[in-house]
Scaffold this motif. Structure first.
Motif, PDB file in Angstrom:
ATOM      1  N   GLU A 173      -4.657   1.918  -8.671  1.00  5.69           N
ATOM      2  CA  GLU A 173      -5.526   2.438  -7.620  1.00  5.69           C
ATOM      3  C   GLU A 173      -6.874   1.743  -7.655  1.00  5.69           C
ATOM      4  N   VAL A 231      -7.169   3.918  -2.684  1.00  9.71           N
ATOM      5  CA  VAL A 231      -5.956   3.264  -2.205  1.00  9.71           C
ATOM      6  C   VAL A 231      -5.045   2.974  -3.394  1.00  9.71           C
ATOM      7  N   THR A 259     -12.631   5.768  -0.210  1.00 13.40           N
ATOM      8  CA  THR A 259     -11.196   5.987  -0.044  1.00 13.40           C
ATOM      9  C   THR A 259     -10.468   5.408  -1.239  1.00 13.40           C
ATOM     10  N   ARG A 300      -3.223   6.268   0.890  1.00 14.62           N
ATOM     11  CA  ARG A 300      -4.669   6.225   1.094  1.00 14.62           C
ATOM     12  C   ARG A 300      -5.187   7.661   1.033  1.00 14.62           C
ATOM     13  N   VAL A 327       0.849  -1.187   0.000  1.00 12.88           N
ATOM     14  CA  VAL A 327       0.000   0.000   0.000  1.00 12.88           C
ATOM     15  C   VAL A 327       0.889   1.243   0.000  1.00 12.88           C
TER      16      VAL A 327
END
Length: 207
Positions: free
Chosen positions: A157, A121, A119, A112, A109
């Motif tokens: 994403e 990510v 959201t 965020r 990751v």
């Protein structure tokens, strides 16, 4: 086969390291409600075979060295929360996409970005997997079927709705966390068909 629709947030309640493998004990009363020896349950997107179902709603499963090397299960321990899904039945609706539970690699990751209702990510994408990922296509992240909403050379994403944030580990996956990735298997088959020597694909008509 799975669909990438997580049924339950489970918890690792036991781990025994066995040299070239590990045995995990995972609590998940929903997925074990009708499970038995030999059934398949996806754990953070990794297809594992049930060894034993225990009375407290837990099940045990063996994880071989190849899986430990290729997936984030190498880092789970007692207390780790995991996404759980039972194998799809033939009469099931395909709510996500075709997921094998065969992890292709891991990503990290990167960021965020919260919005009012979702959201975004961003996840680092291994170079060897980037050719199988397309914008608006499907990808499995820790067992969750998601749509690629943005794509770069070495990242992609996904946009997570509140339900996904609340009911899966992705709601708690902070920057730096390793996640399991499975790309669309159809893309891999197409590549194989286009790159394999045509002679190897011919069927000998001689009985």
């Amino acid at each position: 086969m799975f669909t990438g629709i997580v049924e339950e947030l489970g918890e690792v309640v036991g781990r025994e390291n066995l040299g070239d493998s590990a045995r995990l004990v995972i609590r998940g009363p929903i997925v074990t409600s009708d499970a038995g020896h030999g059934d398949s349950i996806a754990v953070n997107g990794v297809c594992l075979t049930v060894v034993e179902v225990l009375a407290d709603g837990s099940f045990s499963a063996d994880v071989m060295d190849e899986t430990l090397k290729r997936s984030s299960l190498r880092g789970v321990d007692v207390g780790t929360r995991v996404n759980l899904e039972r194998a799809a039945a033939l009469q099931s609706r395909l709510g996500g996409h075709i997921v094998q539970g065969h992890v292709d690699g891991t990503g990290q990751v990167m960021s965020r970005t919260p919005s009012e209702h979702w959201t975004v990510v961003r996840v680092a994408l291994p170079v060897g997997l980037s050719r199988y990922v397309v914008e608006k296509g499907s990808i499995t992240v820790d067992g969750v079927s998601l749509t690629v909403s943005g794509l770069g050379r070495d990242w992609f994403e996904v946009s997570l709705i509140p339900t996904t944030l609340d009911l899966t580990t992705l709601g708690r996956a902070e920057v730096g966390v390793q996640v399991n990735l499975e790309v669309d298997v159809i893309a891999k088959y197409v590549e194989r068909l286009l790159t394999t020597d045509d002679r190897a694909n011919r069927i000998d008509p001689t009985p």
